[in-house]
Design an enzyme around this catalytic site. Structure first.
Site, PDB file in Angstrom:
ATOM      1  N   ASP A  54       0.832  -1.198   0.000  1.00 27.23           N
ATOM      2  CA  ASP A  54       0.000   0.000   0.000  1.00 27.23           C
ATOM      3  C   ASP A  54       0.876   1.261   0.000  1.00 27.23           C
ATOM      4  O   ASP A  54       1.881   1.332   0.706  1.00 27.23           O
ATOM      5  CB  ASP A  54      -0.885  -0.025   1.253  1.00 27.23           C
ATOM      6  CG  ASP A  54      -1.881   1.105   1.309  1.00 27.23           C
ATOM      7  OD1 ASP A  54      -2.735   1.188   0.405  1.00 27.23           O
ATOM      8  OD2 ASP A  54      -1.806   1.908   2.260  1.00 27.23           O
ATOM      9  N   GLU A  58       1.530  -0.585  -5.079  1.00 31.32           N
ATOM     10  CA  GLU A  58       0.549   0.464  -5.336  1.00 31.32           C
ATOM     11  C   GLU A  58       1.342   1.773  -5.328  1.00 31.32           C
ATOM     12  O   GLU A  58       1.498   2.412  -4.301  1.00 31.32           O
ATOM     13  CB  GLU A  58      -0.547   0.510  -4.269  1.00 31.32           C
ATOM     14  CG  GLU A  58      -1.621   1.528  -4.616  1.00 31.32           C
ATOM     15  CD  GLU A  58      -2.268   2.202  -3.411  1.00 31.32           C
ATOM     16  OE1 GLU A  58      -3.393   2.724  -3.574  1.00 31.32           O
ATOM     17  OE2 GLU A  58      -1.672   2.236  -2.324  1.00 31.32           O
TER      18      GLU A  58
END
Length: 552
Positions: A216, A278
């Site tokens: 993330d 990401e």
């Protein structure tokens, strides 16, 4: 152009051409009837994913968390939140996935913890200058009494990126950085304890058998020295300014040292363990720096996700993606939807020039549902014919649109709260998926309602309604994934054919792919039509449709 992807004769790692299905745990399947999805629910539905034909499952966070940002605020990285089950449930899920031939990728959230994490509690109690505060980005404020934030950075969720704390003696004190919600304090990755901790977290889950990690905010963990002001609008995807300045909170060089260290950890385990970033980074040449041979294995292709429905723009994205990835010898990845963006079935229901940048609420112009689904099916066949890997978001195999008429009172996304409703947030793409049209909560679980309400129109989009029905979106996905594997399209290349205006036409191995983005139906080349996203009309491919043809 031709992609430089690996020859099918060479044995590629599993992730090189894998199709990976994202499960958003709270919205996939609810086993215990509390209206929120859980790990046993996911395990009970893994047969659906095996039948669909995907290679792996990516689980969004299920760790212990106060759930202020749907699990992306982690308070314990080595435990399962009770709302989702137990560590034993996680082990059972991994075991069942292996039995079905599915690999499992889990989310890792290293930019920030929850403010409920024991480390943050210790930092507040220890005070300025302490060892405990060194794990986070604490700074003295500006102004004569430190009453102003240390810099002018804004939170991605709206408002200031800084919150002032009350010191142990009761006086207003230092400020801590949170690029997201105030309940998500940023870690300071210059602190060696932070790096050691995440090495241990990686090993904890690798030892339990996970096959990889989705990282993330992979571009955000390192901040520029001195934390200089940034006088531009804050956004997750933010490249250089016209003058060449890079945002001080994104895409700093130090992140690459972190991933080199992690790669050594992953490479010490058998079985081609992988990482996918990401990383909202532009241009592609900056993104693929994360994919050098000793760093990440994949990175989400957000240029592809954001591309509008138009032949020229889509071809430019394909070309730039393949060219940039060839430089570092990494496979491309393709993605159309995820838990943070308007589902592509809804995005494509707008004229390209008016495609929304964020979520859609009941007072906004609504998408054309039929147009959106037609284009979404065509875009999916185009994507799955491209070389490299692909990511699917739960429910897209059903043609689910966003729930664009959610009432304000049920919204839970902190983006909605922090912007006073100016940004409706991401709840619309996170609504629990329908498994049947008659059961409570459309088969999501035994409770009569789910944590977010489902629209009545979803009854006809449920798995039960589409299973075995010729022409359904579910059967289109099953057919496409089966053929993609048989034809080894993920290990192939792209050789453009044509040109025909507003028609994308390319060869991948012995398969010809035609996507009609023009205003009229078009002829297809000679050969057997293997699959089409819409029925042919008089042997011609209709508008907003894609077909795969075996070369004659």
């Amino acid at each position: 152009m031709t992609s430089a992807n690996r020859s099918p004769a060479v044995q590629a790692p599993w992730w090189h051409d894998a199709v990976i299905y994202q499960v958003y745990p709270r919205s996939f399947a609810d086993a215990d009837g509390d209206g929120v999805g859980d790990l046993p629910g996911i395990t009970s539905r893994l047969d659906h994913l095996a039948a669909l034909g995907v290679d792996a499952v990516w689980l969004s966070p299920f760790y212990r968390s106060p759930q202020r940002d749907a699990g992306y605020d982690v308070s314990d990285y080595r435990d399962v939140d009770p709302v989702f089950g137990t560590l034993e449930d996680a082990d059972a899920l991994l075991t069942r996935a292996r039995e079905l031939g599915l690999r499992v990728v889990v989310d890792l959230v290293p930019n920030h913890t929850s403010s409920d994490h024991p480390w943050f509690g210790a930092a507040l109690a220890a005070g300025p200058g302490s060892r405990e505060r060194a794990r986070y980005v604490f700074r003295d404020g500006r102004g004569p009494r430190g009453e102003q934030p240390p810099n002018n950075w804004r939170s991605v969720f709206g408002g200031s990126a800084w919150t002032r704390v009350v010191e142990p003696d009761g006086r207003p004190g230092q400020w801590y950085l949170h690029l997201f919600d105030s309940s998500q304090p940023d870690l300071d990755w210059t602190d060696p304890e932070v790096a050691d901790e995440f090495d241990a977290v990686l090993r904890f889950w690798l030892d339990r058998g996970v096959d990889g990690f989705r990282v993330d905010v992979a571009h955000g963990m390192v901040k520029a020295e001195g934390l200089p002001d940034w006088d531009h609008e804050q956004a997750l995807l933010q490249g250089s300014t016209p003058s060449g300045e890079r945002p001080p909170m994104w895409d700093q060089e130090g992140v690459h040292d972190i991933y080199r260290r992690w790669r050594q950890v992953l490479d010490s385990y058998p079985g081609d363990r992988m990482m996918v970033a990401e990383a909202w980074v532009a241009p592609q040449e900056r993104l693929t720096r994360y994919l050098r041979g000793d760093e990440m294995h994949q990175a989400f292709n957000f240029d592809h996700l954001k591309a509008r429905w138009g032949a020229r723009e889509l071809r430019e994205v394909v070309d730039s993606t393949l060219a940039a990835h060839a430089v570092v010898g990494a496979p491309a990845t393709w993605v159309l939807s995820n838990h943070d963006v308007l589902r592509h079935t809804s995005r494509f229901g707008y004229p390209p020039e008016r495609m929304p940048a964020g979520g859609v609420g009941p007072d906004d112009p609504q998408p054309d549902a039929d147009l959106g689904l037609r284009r979404a099916r065509a875009a999916t066949l185009l994507m799955l014919a491209l070389p490299g890997g692909a990511y699917l978001y739960q429910g897209e195999e059903l043609g689910l649109p966003d729930h664009t008429t959610l009432p304000d009172e049920v919204r839970q996304d902190p983006q909605f709260a922090r912007t006073g409703g100016a940004d409706v947030g991401r709840d619309g793409c996170r609504v629990p998926i329908p498994w049947s049209g008659t059961a409570p909560s459309y088969g999501f679980g035994p409770a009569p309602a789910a944590w977010l309400p489902q629209p009545p129109s979803w009854a006809e989009l449920s798995v039960a309604a589409q299973e075995g029905r010729e022409g359904s979106t579910l059967e289109l996905y099953r057919g496409a994934l089966r053929l993609r594997r048989e034809l080894r399209l993920g290990l192939g290349g792209v050789r453009w054919l044509g040109p025909r205006e507003d028609v994308l036409e390319f060869a991948n191995g012995s398969t010809t792919v035609v996507a009609n983005l023009s205003g009229e139906s078009v002829d297809l080349p000679a050969g057997e039509v293997l699959l089409a996203s819409a029925p042919l009309v008089g042997g011609r491919l209709p508008v907003d449709a894609t077909a795969w043809i075996a070369a004659g």
